[in-house]
Design an enzyme around this catalytic site. Structure first.
Site, PDB file in Angstrom:
ATOM      1  N   CYS A 163       0.130   2.186  -6.680  1.00 35.84           N
ATOM      2  CA  CYS A 163       0.665   0.955  -6.202  1.00 35.84           C
ATOM      3  C   CYS A 163       1.183   0.053  -7.551  1.00 35.84           C
ATOM      4  O   CYS A 163       0.804   0.138  -8.561  1.00 35.84           O
ATOM      5  CB  CYS A 163      -0.606  -0.136  -5.702  1.00 35.84           C
ATOM      6  SG  CYS A 163      -1.001   0.426  -3.888  1.00 35.84           S
ATOM      7  N   CYS A 187      -4.569   1.026  -4.434  1.00 34.12           N
ATOM      8  CA  CYS A 187      -4.014   2.374  -4.585  1.00 34.12           C
ATOM      9  C   CYS A 187      -4.053   3.037  -5.882  1.00 34.12           C
ATOM     10  O   CYS A 187      -3.340   4.138  -6.076  1.00 34.12           O
ATOM     11  CB  CYS A 187      -2.686   2.324  -3.906  1.00 34.12           C
ATOM     12  SG  CYS A 187      -2.602   1.351  -2.246  1.00 34.12           S
ATOM     13  N   CYS A 232       0.664  -1.191   0.082  1.00 30.98           N
ATOM     14  CA  CYS A 232      -0.096   0.318   0.077  1.00 30.98           C
ATOM     15  C   CYS A 232       1.047   1.126  -0.074  1.00 30.98           C
ATOM     16  O   CYS A 232       2.268   1.200   0.304  1.00 30.98           O
ATOM     17  CB  CYS A 232      -0.839  -0.018   1.054  1.00 30.98           C
ATOM     18  SG  CYS A 232      -2.135   1.191   1.238  1.00 30.98           S
TER      19      CYS A 232
END
Length: 133
Positions: A89, A85, A11
């Site tokens: 990400c 995300c 994350c």
């Protein structure tokens, strides 16, 4: 996959969703799986509401520290799971990769974070079944 699979939860800040996922996997699978979590831009501390939500489940993540994502952590992991995300990400080709679309608990109250926590628990339970651990 190695004898004991390794799961990496990623994350951006490594302060909420990825830490809750790691906590649940450790609690449910025990030592049958190696668990890591990291962030592309780790925060200084964990989200206190995420810590509270996990404590309600009997899982203490309060002493965890957000960690920076490294290439070695990815290379050493059998399963890499990002927490929804978006572009923040990274994608990891060549690994078993999943992107879990989860709301960010940052700035949210305990009721909202409980819902995120419960969604993560369901996903972790399914992952444990899929891994056969």
């Amino acid at each position: 996959m190695s004898e004991k699979p390794t799961a990496l939860f990623v994350c951006v800040h490594n302060a909420g969703r990825s830490q809750m996922a790691a906590g649940f996997l450790e609690a449910i699978a025990g030592d049958r799986v190696r668990v890591r979590s990291a962030g592309s831009e780790p925060a200084d501390t964990l989200n206190p509401v995420a810590v509270q939500a996990m404590a309600e489940e009997g899982i203490d993540i309060a002493t965890r520290t957000p960690a920076v994502l490294t290439g070695d952590a990815v290379a050493d992991s059998d399963v890499v799971i990002t927490m929804g995300c978006g572009d923040a990400c990274p994608f990891f080709p060549g690994k078993r990769y999943e992107d879990w679309k989860l709301d960010d608990p940052a700035g949210q109250g305990i009721e909202a974070v409980r819902g995120i926590r419960d969604d993560i628990r369901r996903r972790i339970e399914a992952l444990v079944d899929e891994l056969g651990v």
